[in-house]
Design an enzyme around this catalytic site. Structure first.
Site, short mmCIF file in Angstrom:
data_model
loop_
_atom_site.label_atom_id
_atom_site.label_comp_id
_atom_site.label_asym_id
_atom_site.label_seq_id
_atom_site.Cartn_x
_atom_site.Cartn_y
_atom_site.Cartn_z
N GLY A 1 24.99 -11.28 18.68
CA GLY A 1 24.90 -12.71 18.96
C GLY A 1 23.49 -13.05 19.36
O GLY A 1 22.69 -12.16 19.63
N VAL B 1 20.68 -15.07 21.88
CA VAL B 1 20.45 -14.91 23.31
C VAL B 1 21.50 -15.60 24.19
O VAL B 1 22.04 -14.98 25.09
CB VAL B 1 19.05 -15.43 23.67
CG1 VAL B 1 18.71 -15.03 25.09
CG2 VAL B 1 18.04 -14.86 22.70
N SER C 1 27.02 -11.24 26.97
CA SER C 1 27.26 -10.48 28.20
C SER C 1 28.56 -10.91 28.85
O SER C 1 29.33 -10.08 29.33
CB SER C 1 26.12 -10.70 29.19
OG SER C 1 24.91 -10.49 28.55
N ASP D 1 26.11 -2.61 22.86
CA ASP D 1 25.63 -3.92 23.27
C ASP D 1 24.13 -3.96 22.97
O ASP D 1 23.36 -3.19 23.53
CB ASP D 1 25.89 -4.04 24.78
CG ASP D 1 25.43 -5.38 25.31
OD1 ASP D 1 25.12 -6.28 24.50
OD2 ASP D 1 25.40 -5.52 26.56
N GLY E 1 19.74 -9.68 21.48
CA GLY E 1 19.90 -10.60 20.36
C GLY E 1 18.63 -11.11 19.73
O GLY E 1 18.67 -11.70 18.66
N ASN F 1 32.73 -18.77 20.14
CA ASN F 1 32.77 -18.75 21.61
C ASN F 1 32.49 -20.13 22.20
O ASN F 1 32.04 -21.04 21.49
CB ASN F 1 31.72 -17.73 22.09
CG ASN F 1 31.89 -17.39 23.55
OD1 ASN F 1 32.98 -17.53 24.11
ND2 ASN F 1 30.81 -16.96 24.19
N SER G 1 -18.98 19.60 -7.61
CA SER G 1 -19.27 20.41 -6.43
C SER G 1 -19.28 21.89 -6.78
O SER G 1 -19.91 22.70 -6.09
CB SER G 1 -18.24 20.14 -5.33
OG SER G 1 -16.94 20.46 -5.79
N SER H 1 -8.77 16.37 -5.91
CA SER H 1 -7.71 16.10 -4.90
C SER H 1 -8.29 15.51 -3.61
O SER H 1 -8.30 16.17 -2.58
CB SER H 1 -6.89 17.36 -4.61
OG SER H 1 -7.69 18.49 -4.41
P1 ADP Z 1 -16.33 20.69 -10.45
O1 ADP Z 1 -15.35 21.58 -11.08
O2 ADP Z 1 -16.29 20.73 -8.96
O3 ADP Z 1 -16.36 19.31 -10.98
P2 ADP Z 1 -18.21 22.22 -11.94
O4 ADP Z 1 -17.91 23.62 -11.55
O5 ADP Z 1 -17.69 21.71 -13.23
O6 ADP Z 1 -17.77 21.28 -10.73
O7 ADP Z 1 -19.76 21.95 -11.93
C1 ADP Z 1 -20.64 22.49 -10.95
C2 ADP Z 1 -22.02 22.65 -11.56
O8 ADP Z 1 -22.92 22.99 -10.53
C3 ADP Z 1 -22.06 23.75 -12.57
O9 ADP Z 1 -22.90 23.37 -13.64
C4 ADP Z 1 -22.70 24.91 -11.79
O10 ADP Z 1 -23.43 25.81 -12.63
C5 ADP Z 1 -23.64 24.18 -10.86
N1 ADP Z 1 -23.95 24.90 -9.63
C6 ADP Z 1 -25.19 25.11 -9.14
N2 ADP Z 1 -25.14 25.82 -7.98
C7 ADP Z 1 -23.85 26.07 -7.74
C8 ADP Z 1 -23.18 26.78 -6.70
N3 ADP Z 1 -23.83 27.37 -5.68
N4 ADP Z 1 -21.83 26.82 -6.74
C9 ADP Z 1 -21.15 26.23 -7.76
N5 ADP Z 1 -21.75 25.56 -8.76
C10 ADP Z 1 -23.10 25.46 -8.78
#
Ligand code: ADP
Length: 646
Positions: free
Chosen positions: A41, A43, A48, A120, A123, A175, A487, A557
């Site tokens: 219900g 307020v 109550s 209870d 409300g 009520n 990387s 990722s």
């Molecule tokens: P990801 O898969 O992370 O996108 P890749 O492995 O395809 O990267 O590319 C990395 C690039 O960097 C390659 O061309 C590799 O030869 C170069 N590179 C230079 N120094 C390094 C290192 N210390 N470790 C890994 N890759 C390196």
């Protein structure tokens, strides 16, 4: 009302019986049925006063008496009903332990014919969640309306929630009839309006009673009389009479299919292995065929034992220990069910969720999902829609705010045993808990499983994942490389795989390119598609570890939650996160695939590091810095870290 009501009358008899013959009293008490109901219900509707009136006109049992009664009934070996008491008390204690706040007061009272637990709840509009908590265990709802105000938004909202939560018995208590001079036309108008609304949202039936909580009209019928003399035009039952006699479809007690979640495995000696639990549905006899869910193995019941000896039959509400004719795998959290109609197990569902936290729902984030004794990690997708609780329209929504109700898909990290909420409240209702604060943040109802394979139980297989791994003489692993584009994930993962191969390890490398050209070629680069991309990769990696392989994956990722999701898919210790830590400027300078250039010029949208975030791992098992290490050094470092694991 000066007349002594039947309920009061009976309470004196009851007291006399308690004094004279406690066994007889307990026996009588034991065979009374229990009705759980909720009062809803606004307020000032007089909730109550009404509850006070119910407690006054009947006989209230106070909480300390309750516990005395409970230990008495245990002493006297009563089976079924002590569970109801225990449920009430334990339920509250359990919630407290988990830090779950519930602002619902449960009151217990009893009349000659029945026992009652009334929830209870406040409300105010902001207390939708409390209402949901209270309603989730109720069999009946009393919807209170002020005769002077008629049907309000609140009335509709409460009715909608009650209906949503599957309460089949509704009482519209109009009520404060004394304040409208017990006017029949007013009552009829309100009932007419409510009937139209009830039809609209699918409420099948309800009973309307004109009452005055304050004056006592039609709360209980006076001795020998029917309705209050103030409402001669009303020929239905008084409220308590209705509550005492309404037939509640007691699903549990019906000949429904047998279900018992296994709470613990009792093995006092080698000759005895018992599975203990509370029967939630149906009944069971020695010789009945049962199936263990989710493994799918079958056996037959050998014996049903309790403290008081073996039973020929046990029914819902009883706590028992079952022994089975065969040595089957069955552990805590599994369910023993009737063999030919077991509940399903699944990890993807369509659900309705009521959000209960100040902090909005975060789609994709992992919460704990608790369904009965089962606790798993779960993520909720963006809602398909939100339901407006005033107009019942479906609104587009990206999330759910406090008190929001929406329909959304949900995924769990492990299959859970469930049934649609419409079939079983126990197996279809769940709560969501925040992993950090431990607070309950949502309540939900399962509509159905999204898996096509929903009816397929895992066939008990003879070759296990351990057998696969043993044959390969290795411990399966997922080496999950994460880091910016360029990387060095693929390069280093390749170098690691070469080393493992030389060491006679069975491996497989999954990388963005090989997966996106095949399995995931239907996916793009929106946030949702990226998450789905990673989820599929995770599933594939998991299957490969089941086959005994060491899996290396190289995917940017970028989101922590998705990496967490995959981590949760494989057994503890088998997921090794490898953070390839390369500063953005270095990766961009390498620009192996020319992607950074395209991203900078705007040709490529949602590029990680440029206009889409990269969330660095906080606790990666392994971190390699490619500015400080060469490819070879990084690979050696990783091998050195994982080899103790084999
Ligand atoms: P990801 O898969 O992370 O996108 P890749 O492995 O395809 O990267 O590319 C990395 C690039 O960097 C390659 O061309 C590799 O030869 C170069 N590179 C230079 N120094 C390094 C290192 N210390 N470790 C890994 N890759 C390196």
């Amino acid at each position: 009302m000066t007349d002594q009501t039947p309920a009061q009358n009976s309470s004196f008899q009851t007291e006399a019986l308690i004094a004279e013959d406690i066994d007889a009293y307990l026996d009588q008490h034991q065979h009374k049925s229990l009705l759980r109901f909720i009062t809803c219900g606004s307020v000032d509707d007089g909730k109550s006063t009404l509850i006070g009136r119910l407690l006054y006109d009947s006989k209230m049992i106070f909480e300390d008496q309750l516990s005395a009664l409970e230990s008495d009934s245990q002493k006297h070996g009563t089976q079924g009903e002590e569970i109801d008491f225990a449920l009430l008390v334990d339920g509250l204690a359990a919630e407290r332990e988990q830090g779950i706040t519930i602002d619902v007061a449960y009151r217990f009272f009893t009349t000659e014919k029945r026992k009652f637990i009334v929830a209870d709840t406040p409300g105010h509009e902001q207390y939708t969640r409390n209402m949901v908590t209270g309603a989730s265990t109720a069999d009946l709802a009393v919807i209170l309306v002020d005769a002077r105000k008629g049907i309000l938004e609140q009335t509709k909202r409460h009715s909608f929630l009650v209906h949503l939560l599957g309460i089949k018995h509704l009482v519209l208590a109009v009520n404060k009839m004394d304040l409208v001079d017990y006017d029949q036309a007013t009552f009829d108008r309100i009932v007419g309006e409510y009937t139209a609304f009830a039809n609209e949202i699918g409420i099948e039936s309800f009973i309307a009673i004109p009452i005055s909580g304050f004056k006592g009209d039609n709360i209980t019928a006076p001795v020998g009389g029917a309705a209050s003399s103030n409402t001669p035009w009303y020929d239905g039952p008084a409220l308590i009479d209705h509550l005492e006699t309404v037939e509640i479809a007691n699903f549990a007690a019906q000949a429904r299919t047998f279900r018992m979640p296994v709470q613990w495995v009792n093995r006092p000696n080698l000759d005895f292995r018992g599975f203990a639990g509370l029967i939630t549905d149906g009944s069971i006899k020695p010789g009945d065929a049962v199936r263990i869910v989710p493994t799918g193995k079958t056996s037959t019941v050998k014996s049903i034992s309790t403290f008081d000896g073996d039973l020929d039959e046990a029914v819902a509400g009883q706590s028992v220990t079952l022994t089975l004719a065969d040595e089957v795998d069955c552990s805590r959290g599994d369910m023993i069910a009737v063999a030919d109609d077991p509940p399903e197990a699944s990890d993807q569902f369509e659900t309705t969720i009521v959000w209960m936290s100040d902090e909005a729902l975060k789609p994709g984030r992992a919460y704990w999902l608790k369904l009965g004794p089962q606790m798993v990690s779960a993520t909720v997708a963006e809602p398909k829609y939100e339901i407006c609780v005033n107009s019942f329209e479906h609104l587009a929504a990206k999330t759910l705010q406090l008190n929001g109700i929406g329909v959304a898909e949900l995924r769990t990290d492990k299959p859970i045993i469930f049934e649609p909420y419409t079939k079983s409240r126990q197996l279809g209702g769940f709560i969501l808990i925040d992993k950090f604060t431990n607070a309950t943040v949502g309540a939900g109802l399962i509509h159905f499983s999204l898996r096509r394979a929903q009816n397929v139980h895992w066939q008990p297989t003879t070759i296990t994942r351990d057998d696969h791994a043993l044959l390969k003489n290795q411990k399966p692993l997922v080496l999950w490389f994460t880091g910016l584009s360029g990387s060095g994930k693929s390069t280093i993962a390749n170098a690691v795989e070469q080393r493992l191969n030389l060491m006679n390890r069975h491996t497989f490398l999954l990388d963005g390119d090989n997966v996106r050209h095949g399995l995931n070629k239907d996916l793009g680069f929106t946030e949702n598609d990226r998450i789905e991309n990673i989820r599929r990769v995770g599933e594939v990696a998991k299957l490969m570890t089941d086959a005994g392989l060491i899996v290396l994956t190289a995917f940017i990722s970028p989101f922590r939650v998705e990496r967490q999701l995959v981590r949760g898919m494989v057994p503890d210790g088998e997921f090794i996160e490898v953070f390839v830590d390369t500063p953005l400027d270095v990766a961009e300078q390498r620009d192996v695939k020319g992607l950074y250039k395209k991203a900078r010029s705007g040709e490529l949208k949602n590029f990680t590091g440029i206009d889409s975030p990269y969330e660095e791992p906080e606790n990666a098992e392994i971190r390699v810095n490619t500015v400080e290490m060469t490819v070879e050094e990084a690979a050696d470092h990783i091998i050195a870290q994982i080899m103790p694991l084999k």
